[in-house]
Every structure is written in structure tokens, then in C-alpha cells.
Design an enzyme around this catalytic site. Structure first.
Site, PDB file in Angstrom:
ATOM      1  N   TYR A   9       0.847  -1.187   0.000  1.00 18.74           N
ATOM      2  CA  TYR A   9       0.000   0.000   0.000  1.00 18.74           C
ATOM      3  C   TYR A   9       0.881   1.236   0.000  1.00 18.74           C
ATOM      4  CZ  TYR A   9      -3.509   3.417   1.359  1.00 18.74           C
ATOM      5  OH  TYR A   9      -4.345   4.517   1.384  1.00 18.74           O
TER       6      TYR A   9
ATOM      7  N   ASP B  12      -0.867  15.850   6.004  1.00 22.22           N
ATOM      8  CA  ASP B  12      -1.765  15.197   5.044  1.00 22.22           C
ATOM      9  C   ASP B  12      -3.046  16.013   4.894  1.00 22.22           C
ATOM     10  OD1 ASP B  12      -2.975  13.368   3.348  1.00 22.22           O
ATOM     11  OD2 ASP B  12      -3.633  12.051   4.983  1.00 22.22           O
TER      12      ASP B  12
ATOM     13  N   ASP C 228      -2.993   5.629  -2.665  1.00 23.66           N
ATOM     14  CA  ASP C 228      -3.965   6.619  -2.208  1.00 23.66           C
ATOM     15  C   ASP C 228      -3.946   7.797  -3.183  1.00 23.66           C
ATOM     16  OD1 ASP C 228      -5.336   8.629  -0.896  1.00 23.66           O
ATOM     17  OD2 ASP C 228      -4.182   8.510   0.953  1.00 23.66           O
TER      18      ASP C 228
ATOM     19  N   ASP D 194      -6.126  10.360  -3.026  1.00 22.07           N
ATOM     20  CA  ASP D 194      -6.849  11.466  -2.407  1.00 22.07           C
ATOM     21  C   ASP D 194      -8.217  11.684  -3.077  1.00 22.07           C
ATOM     22  OD1 ASP D 194      -4.872  11.816  -0.536  1.00 22.07           O
ATOM     23  OD2 ASP D 194      -3.954  13.540  -1.489  1.00 22.07           O
TER      24      ASP D 194
ATOM     25  N   GLU E 234     -11.457   9.363  -2.876  1.00 20.15           N
ATOM     26  CA  GLU E 234     -12.325   9.605  -1.730  1.00 20.15           C
ATOM     27  C   GLU E 234     -13.348  10.696  -2.000  1.00 20.15           C
ATOM     28  OE1 GLU E 234      -9.579  12.377   1.128  1.00 20.15           O
ATOM     29  OE2 GLU E 234      -8.797  10.423   0.531  1.00 20.15           O
TER      30      GLU E 234
ATOM     31  N   CYS F 244      -6.610  14.130   6.784  1.00 16.08           N
ATOM     32  CA  CYS F 244      -6.360  12.743   7.134  1.00 16.08           C
ATOM     33  C   CYS F 244      -7.663  12.097   7.598  1.00 16.08           C
ATOM     34  CB  CYS F 244      -5.306  12.671   8.238  1.00 16.08           C
ATOM     35  SG  CYS F 244      -4.990  11.004   8.840  1.00 16.08           S
TER      36      CYS F 244
ATOM     37  N   ARG G 127     -13.427   5.406  -1.683  1.00 21.04           N
ATOM     38  CA  ARG G 127     -13.346   5.608  -0.229  1.00 21.04           C
ATOM     39  C   ARG G 127     -14.411   6.616   0.179  1.00 21.04           C
ATOM     40  NH1 ARG G 127      -8.217   8.224   3.112  1.00 21.04           N
ATOM     41  NH2 ARG G 127      -9.518   9.745   4.207  1.00 21.04           N
TER      42      ARG G 127
ATOM     43  N   GLU H 131     -13.995   4.550   5.579  1.00 17.93           N
ATOM     44  CA  GLU H 131     -12.987   5.090   6.496  1.00 17.93           C
ATOM     45  C   GLU H 131     -13.566   5.318   7.891  1.00 17.93           C
ATOM     46  OE1 GLU H 131     -10.154   5.101   7.465  1.00 17.93           O
ATOM     47  OE2 GLU H 131      -9.020   6.644   6.410  1.00 17.93           O
TER      48      GLU H 131
ATOM     49  N   ASN I 214      -8.918  -0.102   7.169  1.00 22.80           N
ATOM     50  CA  ASN I 214      -7.708   0.674   7.427  1.00 22.80           C
ATOM     51  C   ASN I 214      -7.303   0.489   8.878  1.00 22.80           C
ATOM     52  OD1 ASN I 214      -5.682   2.548   7.640  1.00 22.80           O
ATOM     53  ND2 ASN I 214      -6.970   4.343   7.308  1.00 22.80           N
TER      54      ASN I 214
END
Length: 301
Positions: free
Chosen positions: A48, A62, A89, A91, A118, A126, A161, A195, A217
Site C-alpha cells: 500500500y 496530510d 492513495d 486522495d 475519496e 487525514c 473511499r 474510512e 484501514n
């Protein structure tokens, strides 16, 4: 020697096959290419690549400060050093739907096996911090439709996500997350990343509501308890990530070593805790390069 001998397309196909078989896959987060080699050497299922780790590696929080170019470059450097599939990831997709489409093709070219997009507003936060805000459902589904439409390799995993669980307390928050997960699957998402789930029952509720793999996660110091692989498998989770675990471990060790040097004037007291030169050479395949030098490259009159 050099890079992975498995092509990106083969890595993607292998990842798809294992998910289709119902396996639970563990993907520790790689903070650099060498750590990806270590993850493979230890027998894990994939790698990952965390946006939080890329940001931290640049000395940034982040909060959406990294660019597509920075993420794709680092993801490519990591993905090419391992035979394992890598998920990155992405974003919020780095912009509007057309930017999301470009993101997918750029990440395909970088050699990763998939990514997640996401539903936070941009700039994002984050996922385990308070004060997050999410976009409306139409905007969230447009991002996923754009991603799915843009990919050229049908095996490239487009994961959605959702961060809406944190926006509402109690049953309402979970119900909203489940409704959004269903809509994102309808938009074409190949997997769902819910998440900041609070407990195993919430993971189970999401997994039962959708017919695609669900990701958990397992980040330290977050909203979720650190469940075991078997606990997560028992509620239907198929992908488990440990995004910042190796970076936190490495930085913790580095901080302790620096303290020892400052206090004692030498690192001698912690040498026994370090990776040895021989082990480092094993991970970077020093022997393979020596073979190339002596058997292939070296001119012999």
C-alpha cells in the site's frame, strides 16, 4: 536485479484473481522502494502507498498539499521495485472529474495495480482526524464514474473511499456510509474503503451491504480498533492496509538512535538493533549486480 520481473498488467490480473477467490489480503504501507522489497520478502500479499506517508516524507501534513505528479512519481518508484501489486492513495483525484480521469491514466502508467478516490472536499484531511467535510453524493459518484471510464486496463482496481461515517454520530452515520457505499458501487467502484469505522460490526454491515471487496484501514492512533486479520476476515473484509505502520516504526527507531548519539557521543549502543550491511545487500540484490558485472558486462579479450 533492477526492477520487478512481473508486468503491471500481470500484477493487476493477479490482484483481481485473488480478490475474486475471496481471499483476505494484507498490504503494509511502503514508505520507500526498499521497504516495498522488505514487504515482499516477508511474504505479504501486496503493497500500500499512503498519501499521508508521501506527504510526511516531504515534511508536509496530510491536508491535500501533494500533487498528482509527486504521488505518481513516488508510487511508480515503489511499484517497480516489487513483484507484488501496489495500491495507491489518490486522495480526491486531484481535481474535477477530468482531473480524476487523468489521475487514473497517470497511475496506470506508473505501474500500480489500483487506487482509491475519496469523497472528501478538496483540500482534504487525514481520514482519522475530526472536522472532515464530504462532497455531495452526485459529486462523489461523478469522481468514480470518471475514474472507471478513464482506465485502459480493465483490471486496474478503482476503489471508492467514503469518509461520511465521521460526519454523523451513531446509527445515522453508519446508515449514511452504507447508502453512499452502495451508490459508489453502482457508479462502478470495484471495491469500497469505508474510512474510520468504529467497530467490527460496522465493517460487517458495510461488507454485507455491497457485493464488492471491502477494505479495512488498520492505522495506529485512529478511530478504529486494531483488529486482527482473522477478526476482519470473519466479518467479510478482504483487504487490510497498515498505511503508516512502517514509517512510524522506522522514524521511532531513528529518533531513539539520534537520542543515543546525542547522549553518548556514539551510535555503538544501538548497532545491534540496526539492519546489517549483509541484510541490506540481500534486499537490494547486490549479488545479482555482481553477477552482471562479472559474467555479462565485463569485457574479456
Amino acid at each position: 536485479m533492477l526492477y520487478s520481473h512481473v508486468t503491471p498488467s500481470d500484477k493487476r490480473a493477479a490482484l483481481r484473481a485473488r480478490l475474486a477467490a475471496g481471499e483476505l489480503l494484507q498490504l503494509p504501507g511502503a514508505f520507500n522502494p526498499l521497504s516495498a522489497r522488505l514487504i515482499e520478502d516477508k511474504g505479504f500479499d501486496g503493497v500500500y502507498i499512503s498519501g499521508a506517508v508521501i506527504s510526511a516524507d516531504l515534511g508536509l501534513p496530510d491536508i491535500g498539499l501533494t500533487t498528482l505528479t509527486e504521488v505518481a512519481t513516488r508510487a511508480g518508484q515503489i511499484a517497480r521495485m516489487t513483484n507484488l501489486p501496489a495500491i495507491v492513495d489518490a486522495d480526491t483525484g486531484f481535481g474535477e472529474p477530468m482531473n480524476v480521469a487523468r489521475t487514473i491514466q497517470t497511475l496506470e502508467d506508473a505501474g500500480v495495480a489500483g487506487c482509491h478516490i475519496e469523497d472528501q472536499v478538496n483540500p482534504k484531511r487525514c481520514g482519522h482526524l475530526d472536522g472532515k467535510a464530504t462532497v455531495d453524493l452526485e459529486t462523489a459518484t461523478k469522481r468514480i464514474r470518471a475514474a472507471v471510464d478513464a482506465r485502459r486496463d480493465p483490471n486496474f482496481l478503482v476503489m471508492a473511499r467514503t469518509d461520511v461515517r465521521a460526519s454523523l454520530d451513531g446509527a445515522a452515520g453508519l446508515a449514511t456510509a452504507i447508502d453512499r457505499a452502495k451508490a459508489l458501487v453502482d457508479a462502478g467502484a470495484d471495491a469500497i474503503f469505508p474510512e474510520a469505522m468504529r467497530d467490527l460490526a460496522e465493517f460487517e454491515a458495510v461488507a454485507s451491504a455491497v457485493d464488492v471487496p471491502v477494505l479495512a484501514n488498520m492505522t495506529e492512533f485512529g478511530k478504529s480498533e486494531l483488529f486482527t486479520r482473522d477478526q476482519l476476515a470473519s466479518v467479510g473484509v478482504q483487504i487490510v492496509i497498515y498505511p503508516v505502520t512502517l514509517l512510524r516504526s522506522a522514524m521511532g527507531a531513528a529518533e531513539r538512535t539520534l537520542d543515543v548519539i546525542r547522549e553518548t557521543g556514539t551510535q555503538d549502543g544501538v548497532v545491534g538493533e540496526m539492519q546489517t550491511r549483509a541484510r541490506l545487500y540481500e534486499l537490494v540484490d547486490y549479488a545479482g549486480y555482481n553477477h552482471f558485472d562479472t559474467e555479462i558486462f565485463t569485457y574479456r579479450p
